[in-house]
Structures are given as C-alpha cells and as structure tokens.
Design an enzyme around this catalytic site. Sequence first.
Site, PDB file in Angstrom:
ATOM      1  NE  ARG A  11     -22.565  83.664 -47.272  1.00  0.00           N
ATOM      2  CZ  ARG A  11     -21.615  84.593 -47.431  1.00  0.00           C
ATOM      3  NH1 ARG A  11     -21.957  85.824 -47.786  1.00  0.00           N
ATOM      4  NH2 ARG A  11     -20.349  84.289 -47.257  1.00  0.00           N
ATOM      5  CB  CYS A  38     -25.092  89.037 -51.964  1.00  0.00           C
ATOM      6  SG  CYS A  38     -24.332  90.272 -53.032  1.00  0.00           S
ATOM      7  CD  GLN A  80     -24.709  85.781 -50.861  1.00  0.00           C
ATOM      8  OE1 GLN A  80     -23.855  86.239 -50.102  1.00  0.00           O
ATOM      9  NE2 GLN A  80     -25.994  85.750 -50.532  1.00  0.00           N
ATOM     10  CG  HIS A 131     -19.870  84.482 -53.142  1.00  0.00           C
ATOM     11  ND1 HIS A 131     -19.556  83.636 -52.091  1.00  0.00           N
ATOM     12  CD2 HIS A 131     -20.070  85.715 -52.586  1.00  0.00           C
ATOM     13  CE1 HIS A 131     -19.569  84.315 -50.962  1.00  0.00           C
ATOM     14  NE2 HIS A 131     -19.869  85.583 -51.233  1.00  0.00           N
ATOM     15  NE  ARG A 136     -14.339  87.950 -48.820  1.00  0.00           N
ATOM     16  CZ  ARG A 136     -15.595  88.123 -49.252  1.00  0.00           C
ATOM     17  NH1 ARG A 136     -16.420  87.088 -49.272  1.00  0.00           N
ATOM     18  NH2 ARG A 136     -16.023  89.309 -49.638  1.00  0.00           N
ATOM     19  CG  ASP A 141     -23.636  92.266 -55.647  1.00  0.00           C
ATOM     20  OD1 ASP A 141     -23.520  92.907 -54.585  1.00  0.00           O
ATOM     21  OD2 ASP A 141     -22.751  91.495 -56.069  1.00  0.00           O
TER      22      ASP A 141
END
Length: 292
Positions: free
Chosen positions: A276, A248, A124, A121, A94, A209
């Site tokens: 997830r 998210c 996600q 991502h 990450r 988001d």
Amino acid sequence: MNDLIDIAGISPETFAAILDLSEADAGKPLAGKGVALLFQKPSARTRNSMEMAVVQLGGHPIYIQKDEVGLGTRESVEDVARTLACYHSVIAARVNDHALLTGMAAATDTPVLNMLSDTAHPLQALADLLTVRQLLGRLEGVKIAYVGDANNVARSLAEGCALTGAELAVASPEGYGFSGDEVARIGGGLRQLVDPAEAVESADIVYTDVWVSMGQDDETAVRQKAFSAYQVNRALMAACPRAYFLHCLPAIRGQEVAAEVIDGPQSAVWRQAENRMHTARGALAWMVGSGR
C-alpha cells in the site's frame, strides 16, 4: 489532468507505469510541496501508507479530519478543493460518496487522488496487483478468485485485472454480486459466480474482504447470514493448494477468513499491506509527472 479517481479512468500503460514506479527510485518530485490528505472515513493503513509515501517523495503530508472542513456542509466541495489547491500539489481524499471526488476534480487543476470511496478503491487494487506480480512474476493469465461482497475493493480489483490480463472470478451470495451490466462494462476475464468452490478452482490467488464494511453496521445480522457459507478456510484453500491468500484488511478471523489461512504459509497479506505504501508512492509520482 493526472487525477486517479478510479482504475477504469486510466489506461493499461498508465497502470503498468504506476506499478513500475512503485518499485523504482522516483526521486523527490514532491520536495518542498504539500499533499492534502482529507479523511471523511478513518483508516490505519491508508493514513500511514500515504504519509510515508509523501515523505519518501520529499513532500509534506497534511492530515485533515472531516470536522476541519465540513465537506459539503460547512463549505462546498468545490470551495474545499479550491482552497486546498492553494497550498498543495495533490489533493487526496477518502470519502463516503464518490461524487465528492469528481466534484473536487472538476473544480481545480490540482491532481485529485481517491484514497477510497463507496464505489472504488484504486490504491488497494494497485497494491493487490503489485503483490500478485511480485509473487508470480506476471499478471497476464493469472487466475484470481475473490470470495465475498462485490464491493468497492472488488470493483477496483476487477478493473485492474481487465487492464492487465489477469482473470478474476468473483463468488458472492445472490444479491451481493456484480450485475450483468457491470460485468459487461468491466470486461476482461471477469466472471460473476455464486459458488466459492467454483471460483477457487485452479486459482493462483484467493482474496476476500470483510462481510460488513464501515457504515454497514445496521446490516450486520443480515450480511453474516448471507455470507456464512463464504468463509475462506482450510477446506476451500485445499482446492488450490499452491494459491496465495490476500486480504485488504482489517480482517475478522472466524468470519470471512479462518485464522489458519490468514496466519498460515499461503498468506501474503503483510506483503500486500506493505505494498500500500509503495503503490501510493508510485501513484503520487505518476500524478506529479515522474516517469512520463
């Protein structure tokens, strides 16, 4: 090579296979093996979902903080990847800069997984579209409205929609949307709009988001002003009363989403958050050869 660095780098068949593995018993393909989890940026959901996914596949996750490796400073990206490949069957990272992931992938044959970068991502997007498939029973022809910044989350979602036949309308303030070139690159049913009301018209899913992502603190005042008309609230959701709401996370109630929406009956954010873990398991299983 079974890297998963961005959604654009995999085929529709692979995307579908990962979603299927996410809901299947993939066995223990990581039994007796390690998975490196390298975090330049912290995350509650990513760490917990990834660690549990590795354990469910029989493996051992190793959480590595940025100061333990000094990625690109104390040691080169390539040497970090080569070192981790000595011990682990998958390297997951990450990172701030997407180029760090491509550097890792070029330096070793060990599969590299993107847990988030500044441009993508993929985990996600997999969780998002698995959630949509569970809620609606399909992805082909589903209408998704994304209200907010055309960021890494939106980009991976758009790429996933293009692979699966879902239609995505993104509503962003001027200067915060996808460029015409990027809309053309992603293709599929992607539309870049300015008006949130136009985006959510006939939507099956409404997604948002945060207005200010990690590392953008110096832009807070400017972004809050630019996005002030982009809150997903009861009035916006009234245009699509049967739509589900996704986020998210983490969410800031009263900014990008009203509390009555994220905590209301149309919200599916906790199923999305749980997914997830399931899609992390599916991605890892695919990367090490399960189901192929």
